[in-house]
Design an enzyme around this catalytic site. Structure first.
Site, PDB file in Angstrom:
ATOM      1  N   GLU A  10       0.986  -1.177   0.085  1.00  0.00           N
ATOM      2  CA  GLU A  10      -0.015   0.053   0.026  1.00  0.00           C
ATOM      3  C   GLU A  10       0.878   1.120  -0.014  1.00  0.00           C
ATOM      4  O   GLU A  10       0.508   2.412  -0.324  1.00  0.00           O
ATOM      5  CB  GLU A  10      -1.042   0.075   1.099  1.00  0.00           C
ATOM      6  CG  GLU A  10      -0.441   0.170   2.583  1.00  0.00           C
ATOM      7  CD  GLU A  10       0.306  -1.456   3.026  1.00  0.00           C
ATOM      8  OE1 GLU A  10       0.360  -2.160   2.084  1.00  0.00           O
ATOM      9  OE2 GLU A  10       0.353  -1.369   4.038  1.00  0.00           O
ATOM     10  N   CYS A  15      16.431  -6.466   0.782  1.00  0.00           N
ATOM     11  CA  CYS A  15      16.366  -7.796   1.557  1.00  0.00           C
ATOM     12  C   CYS A  15      17.789  -8.348   1.329  1.00  0.00           C
ATOM     13  O   CYS A  15      18.126  -9.349   1.896  1.00  0.00           O
ATOM     14  CB  CYS A  15      15.308  -8.583   0.977  1.00  0.00           C
ATOM     15  SG  CYS A  15      15.457  -8.979  -0.694  1.00  0.00           S
TER      16      CYS A  15
HETATM   17  P1  NAD Z   1       5.656  -6.048   5.346  1.00  0.00           P
HETATM   18  O1  NAD Z   1       5.737  -7.435   6.193  1.00  0.00           O
HETATM   19  O2  NAD Z   1       5.158  -5.120   6.306  1.00  0.00           O
HETATM   20  O3  NAD Z   1       4.572  -6.163   4.367  1.00  0.00           O
HETATM   21  C1  NAD Z   1       4.502  -6.984   3.043  1.00  0.00           C
HETATM   22  C2  NAD Z   1       2.993  -7.034   2.535  1.00  0.00           C
HETATM   23  O4  NAD Z   1       2.326  -7.761   3.435  1.00  0.00           O
HETATM   24  C3  NAD Z   1       2.437  -5.924   2.021  1.00  0.00           C
HETATM   25  O5  NAD Z   1       1.748  -6.229   0.947  1.00  0.00           O
HETATM   26  C4  NAD Z   1       1.769  -5.535   3.302  1.00  0.00           C
HETATM   27  O6  NAD Z   1       0.389  -4.718   2.941  1.00  0.00           O
HETATM   28  C5  NAD Z   1       1.276  -6.862   3.868  1.00  0.00           C
HETATM   29  N1  NAD Z   1       0.831  -6.845   5.203  1.00  0.00           N
HETATM   30  C6  NAD Z   1       1.375  -6.236   6.178  1.00  0.00           C
HETATM   31  N2  NAD Z   1       0.825  -6.370   7.394  1.00  0.00           N
HETATM   32  C7  NAD Z   1      -0.054  -7.564   7.231  1.00  0.00           C
HETATM   33  C8  NAD Z   1      -0.867  -8.528   8.196  1.00  0.00           C
HETATM   34  N3  NAD Z   1      -0.669  -8.122   9.426  1.00  0.00           N
HETATM   35  N4  NAD Z   1      -1.519  -9.182   7.519  1.00  0.00           N
HETATM   36  C9  NAD Z   1      -1.594  -9.612   6.129  1.00  0.00           C
HETATM   37  N5  NAD Z   1      -1.009  -8.866   5.472  1.00  0.00           N
HETATM   38  C10 NAD Z   1      -0.020  -7.726   5.885  1.00  0.00           C
HETATM   39  O7  NAD Z   1       6.999  -5.537   4.918  1.00  0.00           O
HETATM   40  P2  NAD Z   1       7.409  -4.719   4.002  1.00  0.00           P
HETATM   41  O8  NAD Z   1       7.831  -3.289   5.011  1.00  0.00           O
HETATM   42  O9  NAD Z   1       6.518  -3.998   2.764  1.00  0.00           O
HETATM   43  O10 NAD Z   1       8.885  -4.974   3.362  1.00  0.00           O
HETATM   44  C11 NAD Z   1      10.034  -4.916   4.019  1.00  0.00           C
HETATM   45  C12 NAD Z   1      10.179  -6.300   4.285  1.00  0.00           C
HETATM   46  O11 NAD Z   1      10.459  -7.289   3.212  1.00  0.00           O
HETATM   47  C13 NAD Z   1      11.664  -6.486   5.012  1.00  0.00           C
HETATM   48  O12 NAD Z   1      11.654  -7.269   6.001  1.00  0.00           O
HETATM   49  C14 NAD Z   1      12.547  -7.279   3.701  1.00  0.00           C
HETATM   50  O13 NAD Z   1      13.661  -7.886   4.238  1.00  0.00           O
HETATM   51  C15 NAD Z   1      11.486  -8.059   3.277  1.00  0.00           C
HETATM   52  N6  NAD Z   1      12.027  -8.548   2.024  1.00  0.00           N
HETATM   53  C16 NAD Z   1      12.280  -9.635   1.645  1.00  0.00           C
HETATM   54  C17 NAD Z   1      12.472 -10.349   0.396  1.00  0.00           C
HETATM   55  C18 NAD Z   1      13.231 -11.651   0.318  1.00  0.00           C
HETATM   56  O14 NAD Z   1      13.360 -11.780  -0.767  1.00  0.00           O
HETATM   57  N7  NAD Z   1      13.407 -12.377   1.335  1.00  0.00           N
HETATM   58  C19 NAD Z   1      12.581  -9.273  -0.548  1.00  0.00           C
HETATM   59  C20 NAD Z   1      11.957  -7.986  -0.366  1.00  0.00           C
HETATM   60  C21 NAD Z   1      11.711  -7.686   0.871  1.00  0.00           C
END
Ligand code: NAD
Length: 500
Positions: free
Chosen positions: A176, A281
């Site tokens: 979002e 990441c």
């Molecule tokens: P996030 O976990 O906050 O959000 C990711 C997605 O989940 C978003 O679409 C969000 O709307 C949704 N979401 C958030 N809270 C939720 C809930 N309670 N229930 C259901 N859905 C929910 O992550 P972010 O802040 O957007 O991204 C950063 C994170 O992503 C970092 O931890 C990073 O390491 C990780 N990441 C990992 C990789 C990998 O390949 N391992 C790649 C990119 C990013």
């Protein structure tokens, strides 16, 4: 103000949920637009659209699906500048980095163009007398993808090109925080000739996600984001009978051996720790120096280089700064808090980025490049993912100590070793408990035709993203054993059939 809705049945639709959220330009701190937060019913209508498109799409020849992918790739190239600019405006990363992200996503589309070859299956002639056996890879059905803010183009493209090329239909729930680019991708897919309903975008939060995790019509869920949410996604969707790949957070270590090339190490660390303001990441956030001399020299050399790094808006500045702002005001505040915590925990704060203010962009979410020395396991800045421009230097006495430290960390996404010694490099690649390893390569992100994924609490589920694992994840194997009347006829058999 413009409110982004959803993309369902091949077109943009206005949300009726009555809920929305701001989307900021992180370089200025201004609200740039708003995005709808889907109701559960809206999320279900996206699944309905994907379900309706499935019978037609799953039976189309893979050749035709590949041709749509080829056209999609050409359209992405046509609009690359526009997409990268929008990505940079909403995420904050500098334009050249946004273009790099888009290119890595387009490489997965190129991989998906080869789907007729990838779905060929296997065939064995005469597994019994007059009996042949063959395996076919069939689509799993409606798939869902949930993506993080830090790669709004590339991470969705880790998922949907392979999924739809395999004959599945798809519902994407983007972050979002920067939702516009996935919507642009949806429009390009339609322009490329993708039938309506094959790819849908539903914008929103937990309410929409929970529908995708529990609706019986969804067969597979791909997720990339933070570890607590990845774990929730894995548990919830698995409990509802879906196959899941949920990629989580990271703390990537670079081990620096005494024989490493010092200049190569410094240059690699600058890009890998501070590129994209550390919001990757695969960013290196820990430099593990083997020996005090290595650490003393590294910190001395890094200190002056880190201070020279330029920070500013991702677009519109010449020359382009090395890094842009963080994604939100809250995230920038959290990163500053981590820096304060590190200093309180006893680490040496060599370069402090907390007070950085961007000229003419005082309200932007900027944090300057930060360097810590004498960081120790047990400190929060070592254990937790900061996801900002903060590099921690840790000192160890031997290779064995470095390896044990990396293996003891809860995350296992990426790592690198810098050395000129082949034996040490080989041992490290074999012994380290991490999914992606670089040898003198700081960010070892696999190419699209290999698979991407971490170990330990950086990935929940058995299969990695894109490449061969991506095809396995988005297909179901069926094995046929066939006998034709010309085969030797035997009477009724009551024992386990075997080849006699
Ligand atoms: P996030 O976990 O906050 O959000 C990711 C997605 O989940 C978003 O679409 C969000 O709307 C949704 N979401 C958030 N809270 C939720 C809930 N309670 N229930 C259901 N859905 C929910 O992550 P972010 O802040 O957007 O991204 C950063 C994170 O992503 C970092 O931890 C990073 O390491 C990780 N990441 C990992 C990789 C990998 O390949 N391992 C790649 C990119 C990013």
């Amino acid at each position: 103000m413009n409110t982004l809705g959803h993309y369902i049945d091949g077109q943009r639709v206005t949300s009726t949920s009555g809920r929305d959220a701001p989307v900021y330009n992180p370089a200025t701190g201004e609200e740039a637009s708003r995005v709808a937060m889907a109701s559960a019913d809206e999320a279900r209508s996206a699944v309905t659209s994907a379900q309706a498109a499935l019978p037609g799409w799953s039976r189309i020849s893979p050749l035709k699906r590949a041709r749509i992918m080829f056209r999609f790739k050409a359209l992405l190239e046509r609009d690359a500048d526009k997409i990268a600019r929008q990505l940079s405006l909403e995420h904050g990363k500098v334009l050249s980095d946004a273009m790099g992200e888009l290119t890595r996503g387009m490489e997965v589309v190129e991989f998906a163009c080869g789907i007729p070859h990838l779905l060929k299956g296997e065939h064995s002639l005469n597994v019994g007398t007059g009996v042949d056996s063959y395996s076919m890879m069939q689509p799993v059905g409606v798939c869902a993808g949930i993506s993080p803010f830090n790669f709004p183009a590339m991470v969705p493209m880790w998922m949907f090109p392979v999924s739809i090329a395999c004959g599945n239909t798809f519902v994407m729930k983007p972050s979002e925080k920067d939702p516009t680019v996935p919507m642009m991708l949806a429009e390009l897919l339609t322009e490329a000739g993708l039938p309506q309903g094959v790819f849908n975008v539903v914008n929103g939060d937990k309410e929409a996600v929970d529908v995708l995790l529990t609706d019986d019509r969804v067969q597979a869920v791909g997720f990339v984001g933070s570890t607590p949410i990845a774990e929730y996604i894995y548990e919830t969707a698995s409990k509802h009978g879906k196959r899941v790949q949920a990629l989580g957070g990271a703390k990537n270590h670079m081990v620096i051996m005494p024989d490493a090339d010092p200049e190569q190490v410094v240059n690699s660390l600058l890009g890998a720790a501070y590129g994209s303001a550390g919001e990757r990441c695969m960013a290196i956030s820990v430099a593990v120096c083997v020996g005090d001399e290595v650490a003393d020299n590294l910190v001395r050399d890094l200190k002056s280089e880190v201070k020279k790094l330029t920070v500013g808006p991702g677009t519109g500045q010449i020359p382009e700064p090395h890094m842009g702002p963080l994604v939100t005001r809250e995230h920038a505040a959290k990163v500053r808090d981590y820096i304060s915590t590190g200093a309180e925990e006893g680490a040496t704060l060599v370069v402090d980025g907390r007070d950085f203010v961007a000229k003419d962009n005082e309200q932007g979410y900027f944090v300057g490049a930060t360097l810590f020395d004498h960081v120790k396991p047990g400190m929060r800045i070592y254990q937790e993912e900061i996801f900002g421009p903060v590099l921690c230097v840790v000192r160890v006495g031997s290779y064995e100590e470095a390896l044990a430290m990396v293996n003891a960390h809860e995350y296992g996404n990426g790592t690198a070793i810098f050395t000129r010694d082949g034996d040490t490099a080989r041992q490290y690649t074999e012994q380290v408990q991490v999914g992606m390893v670089g040898v003198n390569v700081p960010i070892p992100v696999p190419m699209a035709f290999h698979s991407f994924g971490g170990w330990k609490r950086s990935l929940f589920g058995p299969l990695h993203m894109h490449g061969p694992d991506g095809v396995r994840f988005y297909t179901r194997m069926k094995t046929v054993t066939a006998r034709w009347p010309t085969g030797i006829r035997a009477g009724a058999e009551f024992s386990m059939p075997t080849m006699k």
